[in-house]
Design a protein around this motif. Sequence first.
Motif, short mmCIF file in Angstrom:
data_model
loop_
_atom_site.label_atom_id
_atom_site.label_comp_id
_atom_site.label_asym_id
_atom_site.label_seq_id
_atom_site.Cartn_x
_atom_site.Cartn_y
_atom_site.Cartn_z
N SER B 54 0.83 -1.20 0.00
CA SER B 54 0.00 0.00 0.00
C SER B 54 0.86 1.25 0.00
O SER B 54 0.57 2.22 -0.70
CB SER B 54 -0.91 0.02 1.23
OG SER B 54 -1.83 -1.03 1.16
N GLN B 90 -7.47 0.78 -0.23
CA GLN B 90 -7.69 -0.48 0.48
C GLN B 90 -8.94 -0.40 1.37
O GLN B 90 -9.69 -1.35 1.46
CB GLN B 90 -6.45 -0.82 1.31
CG GLN B 90 -6.52 -2.20 1.93
CD GLN B 90 -5.16 -2.70 2.39
OE1 GLN B 90 -4.18 -1.96 2.41
NE2 GLN B 90 -5.09 -3.96 2.76
N ASP B 168 -6.01 -1.13 -4.81
CA ASP B 168 -5.33 -1.70 -3.64
C ASP B 168 -6.26 -2.69 -2.96
O ASP B 168 -7.20 -2.30 -2.28
CB ASP B 168 -4.92 -0.58 -2.67
CG ASP B 168 -3.96 -1.07 -1.59
OD1 ASP B 168 -3.72 -2.29 -1.52
OD2 ASP B 168 -3.46 -0.23 -0.82
MG LIG Z 1 -2.08 -2.67 2.12
#
Ligand SMILES: [Mg+2]
Lengths: 255, 260
Positions: B54, B90, B168
């Motif tokens: 990330s 994410q 993500d």
């Molecule tokens: Mg991550």
Amino acid sequence: MKRALTLIVKFTWFPILFVSLWEVTTRIAANPFFPAPSKIVAATGDVYTKEWLSQSLVTSLFTLFAGYLIGSIAGLILGAILGSYQMLREIFTPITNFIRSIPSAAKVPVIIALFGIGLSSRVTTVAVAVLFPVLLTTLRAVANTDPNMLDYSKLARFGYFRSLFQVRIPAATGEILAGLQASIQIAVLVMVISEMIGSGKGLGAFVIRAQSTYMITDMWVGILTLGIIGLLLTEGFRLLERKVAPWYFTSKGLQ
Amino acid sequence: MKSDQDSGLNLVVKNLGVSYIRKNSNTSVIENLSFDVNPGEVVAICGLSGIGKSTLVRTIAGLVRPSQGEVLIDSQVINGPIESLGFVTQDYSRSLFPWLTVEKNIALPFKGKDISASERKSRVQAAIEEVGLTESARLFPWQLSGGMQQRVAIARALVMKPKFLILDEPFASVDVYVRLDLEDLVSNLVHSHGTTTLLVTHDVDEAIYMADRVLVLSGSPAQLSLDLSVNLKRPRVQMQTRSDATFLTLRDQLHASIRS
Ligand SMILES: [Mg+2]
Ligand SMILES: Nc1ncnc2c1ncn2[C@@H]1O[C@H](COP(=O)(O)OP(=O)(O)OP(=O)(O)O)[C@@H](O)[C@H]1O
């Protein structure tokens, strides 16, 4: 029909019981400072038709609304600015914390010194008392926007104002409303205090005057009127906020 | 498959280093990382949890400042999110705005952009249709299932017709069937627009199925430990592609590299 009846019983049995007990206790005790609720209600019409409906009630409501509006609008604007500007926040936090820590009642002499004992002084007292809690809750909520939402605002290339009005403020709505609601009680309290100190006007002054002249039933009418004002405002606010931000209450499963 | 008019942008990551300040000390998460991605390529990034995937894509997106080196998209040095970037983060569900309907969430990126109202409307409509949310356009995000929220986040990233897309872990919280559907959905969309795509995933099978190339990050600070081309023909078909002999070989290679 039956359901409506159950609902009415559910919400009224306790108030009815409470008032009955109050009635019985005051009649048995026969204390002149605690008239029975039936006597207070009976006297209400009388008290309201005397001059004080126009004088006390209107003055108090004006003080309350003007003070609350000025204080909360200033609190919202300052809170939003400080909450979204870290540098300003760091500069102003110590001083706002200090002023906030002085009890509202203790600020009254300063405000009287500045504005005299007239209406403007009472409005200012209420405004200052409302300003700080609204400023603080707004500041905190606006400063602590979910970082995911802020990332999104950067990805959408929002500038300062767009990010403030499209992201930070709407995201803070729930907490801001809670701050505004808590400030209603503060406004009522401080309005009464400001009226009791010196002014001779409004419901607070009415209650004090009635007490010192042993018009005990009048005093109780004043006190109950204050309670009803507080209750109506709080409930009115609850209805209003569900109109303003319906998504907040449903999404959080709040009632 | 690829159309020429709106082909994707190329990416160059040069000697990239990223560190976070924790308790007054610098912790380096990524060091000296370099790789290129060609226009229209779909590149998956794999690695263990906490390795820095990330962090890497957030740096490429311009949300995190590198401590060394640089990121170039279309030969421009990145120091903030660019207009032609789409990013599904994410924590996608927390980046949807609960006070806006699905439709308005998806239309949000248009705010402040010089695009006509009718154009906006038709593009929002198209994005909603593409991810299959026509029925739910007027609902709020919190009235949707996790998988539907994911579709909203994807539609919101696609509505601006990004030439560079970062995803993500976009399918992390849905069941396997929805996941396979979403994989195909996204694959079709990025291929039909020729969008350069980075896909972060910890699912090796998903990486191989979707990508032209898989990068593996490992170590601390993170290094590129494998850069693997996926020579599986397109269009790919879930069960068929996944049982291909090449697929299985790639999968073993990747598993070995991630664990090392
Ligand atoms: Mg991550
Ligand atoms: N904002 C931050 N501040 C300090 N440290 C951070 C921050 N974000 C991430 N880290 C650290 O950087 C490292 C890499 O985190 P990152 O989120 O990039 O991992 P990841 O590979 O995406 O993991 P996952 O698969 O679990 O999402 C972790 O050790 C994490 O603790």
